[in-house]
Structures are given as structure tokens and as C-alpha cells.
Design an enzyme around this catalytic site. Structure first.
Site, mmCIF file in Angstrom:
data_model
loop_
_atom_site.group_PDB
_atom_site.id
_atom_site.type_symbol
_atom_site.label_atom_id
_atom_site.label_comp_id
_atom_site.label_asym_id
_atom_site.label_seq_id
_atom_site.Cartn_x
_atom_site.Cartn_y
_atom_site.Cartn_z
ATOM 1 N N ASP A 244 32.842 22.178 37.301
ATOM 2 C CA ASP A 244 31.950 21.162 37.847
ATOM 3 C C ASP A 244 30.635 21.182 37.090
ATOM 4 O O ASP A 244 30.285 22.165 36.444
ATOM 5 C CB ASP A 244 31.694 21.431 39.331
ATOM 6 C CG ASP A 244 32.936 21.143 40.165
ATOM 7 O OD1 ASP A 244 33.791 20.364 39.695
ATOM 8 O OD2 ASP A 244 33.046 21.703 41.263
ATOM 9 N N TYR B 189 35.566 34.105 38.612
ATOM 10 C CA TYR B 189 34.344 33.383 38.977
ATOM 11 C C TYR B 189 33.354 34.333 39.624
ATOM 12 O O TYR B 189 33.738 35.311 40.254
ATOM 13 C CB TYR B 189 34.653 32.281 40.000
ATOM 14 C CG TYR B 189 35.480 31.149 39.474
ATOM 15 C CD1 TYR B 189 34.870 29.983 39.016
ATOM 16 C CD2 TYR B 189 36.869 31.224 39.462
ATOM 17 C CE1 TYR B 189 35.636 28.924 38.542
ATOM 18 C CE2 TYR B 189 37.638 30.176 38.987
ATOM 19 C CZ TYR B 189 37.019 29.026 38.528
ATOM 20 O OH TYR B 189 37.774 27.987 38.074
ATOM 21 N N TYR C 44 40.634 25.255 43.486
ATOM 22 C CA TYR C 44 39.257 24.781 43.672
ATOM 23 C C TYR C 44 38.492 25.867 44.424
ATOM 24 O O TYR C 44 38.752 26.118 45.602
ATOM 25 C CB TYR C 44 39.244 23.470 44.457
ATOM 26 C CG TYR C 44 39.780 22.297 43.675
ATOM 27 C CD1 TYR C 44 38.954 21.596 42.790
ATOM 28 C CD2 TYR C 44 41.098 21.881 43.808
ATOM 29 C CE1 TYR C 44 39.432 20.509 42.073
ATOM 30 C CE2 TYR C 44 41.585 20.797 43.093
ATOM 31 C CZ TYR C 44 40.744 20.114 42.231
ATOM 32 O OH TYR C 44 41.221 19.039 41.524
#
Ligand code: ZN
Ligand code: ZN
Length: 446
Positions: free
Chosen positions: A270, A338, A410
């Protein structure tokens, strides 16, 4: 032996009765006979033999037969036949252009060959392949002639052109022909009397880090004008001034003197997500490059300098198209790591946070397409793995985690649950409302 020879001579005569043929066009019908010969030699040799036969016919007093053969040869401009007619005091017919190639194999061919060599001097290449476009009427005439004499030795005019031009290019440039993957394709267009040079794309593999938030991975067109430029986007046609794609491809397009460049990433992040650590793999497809032997270390330095701390590339190397497919496949299957900074909006015992890493170990997450992308993606259920969650830091109102998961998950939704569309989620597990403050990609496995 002697039973075969007459058929070759007969067929040559038959062909020349049907149409006026230059040496190259006549010889081409016999192209598969003999090596280290060109079609022009084949053609003129056949004409020579027929001329000699005519001479013998005259000696034998069979003038009428001889004259017919000599006139056919003379019309095509064959000098010995014209001489022979003249010496015998016979009428010498006018020379006519070749009815098959219409002279295309001579002056126009040389003209386009020179043009090709001239154009090629602007390109970097080691290997080439020649192709051509010739009027369809020529191909049709050639087929008609071949079938009328039932010949099985010939080659097509296109092949002759490609081969001839190919060997001249080899001689003049010292480069090699390559029929599988040539660096450049050279197309001689006899309709427009012009040459096209089509360089094969160059593919460059690398990894990038996106060091700041707020830049999209790919170029976003302005939603109002869709790229043409309007007051809303200050005439840029873009929604954002910078993108990872543009920061990487612009210097490449310039260095390779390319027409364009396509960015292929191993997944995407994103706009508000950074990419740190070992970065994200990508492949750039440099389209129609004039240069193809660029020093990638220098290129890397230039991209990084011009990106001014927004984006950084490393490990640049030359690769081929197949890497793009592998990248896309692996993006869906391979591990990603992440880092997330999460805000807790309710009261929560800190011990519960520690339990996250016990619960989210080798867990399958059921995830419906996030609401925020539903306007452009189909609503479907995906099953993705979370391998490991590591708690890095816990503060009063925030905590920081490292998440190792399968590509295609996601992650923001894994954290806040997307109103139950992603389950299990951190928010669901903790029973407290969560908000993602920061998200960074730390590693994307190749
Ligand atoms: Zn011809
Ligand atoms: Zn606009």
C-alpha cells in the site's frame, strides 16, 4: 546422370516461357541443388547451358528451335544470347524487367540493405535476424510458377532476401545471425521502402526498498483526467508526484535509450507501507532499447542518487522474461515478513498481547476481499497462512510486532479484522479495537 539433366533444363525453359525471369529468380527455383552457390549463379548457369544448346542447334541447322530459345533468353537480358542472335543477323528483342521480382532483388534490395546497416549503427546488439515484407502479388506469381512446372527444389523470395541481406549485414557489422533470440529484428519493408529495427526487450532483476511512506508502487493516473493533464493535477496527469515504478524506470529508459519500461513487482504494498530490510524483488522490462550493454552498477548508483532517499535499488542483474512469471508466482506463495505498529483503542491487559504469538503460529486465516479494495477486486475468500508473530515492543497504547506470513495475505486486515471479514484476526483474538499506525515490509522471499 543423363536422365536427370534434361528435366532440369526443360523446367528452366518452361519457366522462362511462362515469365521473363532474372538470373536470381530463375536460380531460386533450383535453390536446393548444390551448395556454395547462390541463386544468381544457378540462374546464369542454366541460361548458359540453354544458350550453348541453342548454339549447337544452329550448327545442326535447326535454326527455328534455336531462335525461339535465344529470344527467350535475350528478353531477360542474358548477354551471350543477345550476342548470338546479333552475330547471326537475327532480330534482338528488347530487354524486359523480371516479371517475378520486378527488379526488387536488385536496386531496391541494395537500397534497403544500406538503410538497414545505417539504422543498425544506432543500436547495441550482438545478434540479429532479418525479415521482410514483399508485395503479395510477387508471392502469388512465385507459387503459380512453381506449381506450373512442378518444381520441388525452390526456396521463397522472402527466404532469399532474408539470407542475402543477412549475410551482407554479417559482413558489414561483424555481428551474428540468431534465429531463436536475436537482439534485434531487422525488417525490410518493400511496400514502404523502409526498414524497421525492433530490438528485443532487456530484462533487469533487482530488489527495492521504499524508505518513506506516501508513494505508490506504480504510477497512478489522475482520476479526473486519466493522464492527459488537468488543473487538478497541475497538468502532470498523475495523482502522486512520485512512484517506485517511475523512480526506477526513468533513469533506465534514459540509459537504455528505450521507448518505455514496464515494472513487474513481486507483489505490491500500500501507499502508506514502507519496504525495508531485504526489500522486494522486481523485474524491469526495458522496451525497444537502443542500448543493451549498460553497466548496472552505474545504473544502480544513478537510480539511487536521483531517488533522493525515497527508493533504493540493489542487486541489479540482467535476466530474461521467464523471471517475471516466477516472480508473480512466488509473490503469492512465498514468505513475507512485516513489521507493524498497532494502536490499542480500548483497555487491554498486556499479557493478552503476549499470547498473540502463541495463537498466531502456523494458523490459516480466512480472508474475504478487504472492503477497501472491493471496488476494484472481486469478492472472494482466500486462505492464507500466518507462520509466526513476534512481539517486539509493548507500550501503553501501542505495540509493535513482526509478522511472518504467506504472500497475498492482507496484513492490515489480519490486524483489525475488517469487520469480521478476516478471521481469526488480532482484534478478534484480543477483543479490543485496533488501528494500524505503521506497516513496513521487511522481507520478501524470492
Ligand atoms: Zn527477378
Ligand atoms: Zn488531471
Amino acid at each position: 546422370m543423363l536422365d536427370v539433366a534434361p528435366s532440369i533444363i526443360e523446367k528452366s525453359l518452361k519457366l522462362m516461357e511462362e515469365a521473363v525471369l532474372c538470373d536470381k529468380c530463375l536460380g531460386r527455383f533450383f535453390a536446393n541443388l548444390g551448395f556454395a552457390l547462390n541463386n544468381e549463379t544457378r540462374g546464369s548457369s542454366l541460361k548458359t547451358i540453354i544458350c550453348m544448346v541453342s548454339s549447337e542447334l544452329i550448327n545442326k541447322g535447326r535454326q527455328q528451335e534455336a531462335i525461339e530459345m535465344l529470344r527467350i533468353l535475350a528478353k531477360s537480358g542474358f548477354k551471350p544470347a543477345r550476342e548470338l542472335l546479333a552475330r547471326n543477323g537475327l532480330e534482338v528483342p528488347e530487354v524486359l524487367p523480371c516479371e517475378l521480382c520486378e527488379g526488387l532483388l536488385y536496386e531496391p534490395l541494395h537500397q534497403l540493405t544500406n538503410k538497414a546497416i545505417n539504422y543498425l549503427s544506432a543500436y547495441d546488439f550482438n545478434t540479429y535476424l532479418v525479415g521482410c515484407r514483399v508485395p503479395g502479388t510477387i508471392i502469388e506469381r512465385e507459387d503459380a510458377l512453381r506449381s506450373c512446372v512442378e518444381i520441388e527444389w525452390g526456396e521463397s523470395i522472402k527466404r532469399e532476401i532474408n539470407r542475402e541481406v543477412g549475410s551482407i549485414i554479417m559482413l558489414k557489422t561483424g555481428k551474428k545471425p540468431d534465429f531463436q533470440k536475436p537482439d534485434v529484428l531487422v525488417i525490410l519493408d518493400f511496400h514502404r521502402m523502409d526498414v524497421e529495427v525492433k530490438p528485443r526487450p532487456v530484462f533487469i532483476y533487482g530488489r527495492y526498498r521504499k524508505l518513506i511512506r506516501g508513494i505508490p508502487q506504480s504510477k497512478w493516473f489522475c482520476p479526473s483526467c486519466r493522464g492527459s493533464g488537468c488543473p487538478e493535477c497541475n497538468g502532470t496527469g498523475k495523482r502522486y508526484k512520485f512512484s517506485v515504478e517511475e523512480l526506477i524506470t526513468k533513469p533506465m529508459i534514459e540509459r537504455f535509450e528505450a521507448h518505455d519500461a514496464k515494472f513487474h513487482g513481486a507483489g505490491r504494498e500500500d501507499i502508506d507501507v514502507r519496504v525495508l530490510g531485504s526489500g522486494r524483488p522486481f523485474v524491469i522490462e526495458v522496451i525497444e532499447p537502443k542500448k543493451r550493454f549498460i553497466n548496472l552498477e552505474e545504473l544502480q548508483r544513478e537510480i539511487n542518487e536521483r531517488s533522493q532517499g525515497m527508493v533504493e535499488v540493489f542487486n541489479l542483474s540482467y535476466t530474461d522474461r521467464s523471471t517475471i512469471g516466477k516472480l508473480k508466482l512466488s509473490a503469492k506463495a512465498k514468505r513475507k515478513t512485516y513489521r507493524a505498529l498497532i494502536e490499542i483503542e480500548d483497555q487491554l491487559e498486556k499479557e493478552r498481547i503476549g499470547a498473540l504469538s502463541d495463537f498466531f503460529r502456523e494458523v490459516t486465516i480466512k480472508q474475504w476481499t478487504p472492503r477497501r479494495v472491493l471496488h476494484r477486486r472481486a469478492d472472494k475468500l482466500r486462505m492464507k497462512r500466518v507462520y509466526e508473530v513476534e512481539i517486539l515492543d509493548v507500550k501503553d497504547k501501542t505495540f509493535e510486532v513482526l509478522i511472518k506470513c504467506q504472500g497475498g495475505l492482507y496484513v492490515k486486515e489480519l490486524i483489525h479484522g475488517d469487520e469480521g471479514r478476516t478471521t481469526p484476526s488480532f482484534q478478534e483474538f484480543l477483543g479490543a479495537k485496533l488501528r494500524v499506525l505503521e506497516l513496513d515490509v521487511i522481507d520478501v522471499e524470492d
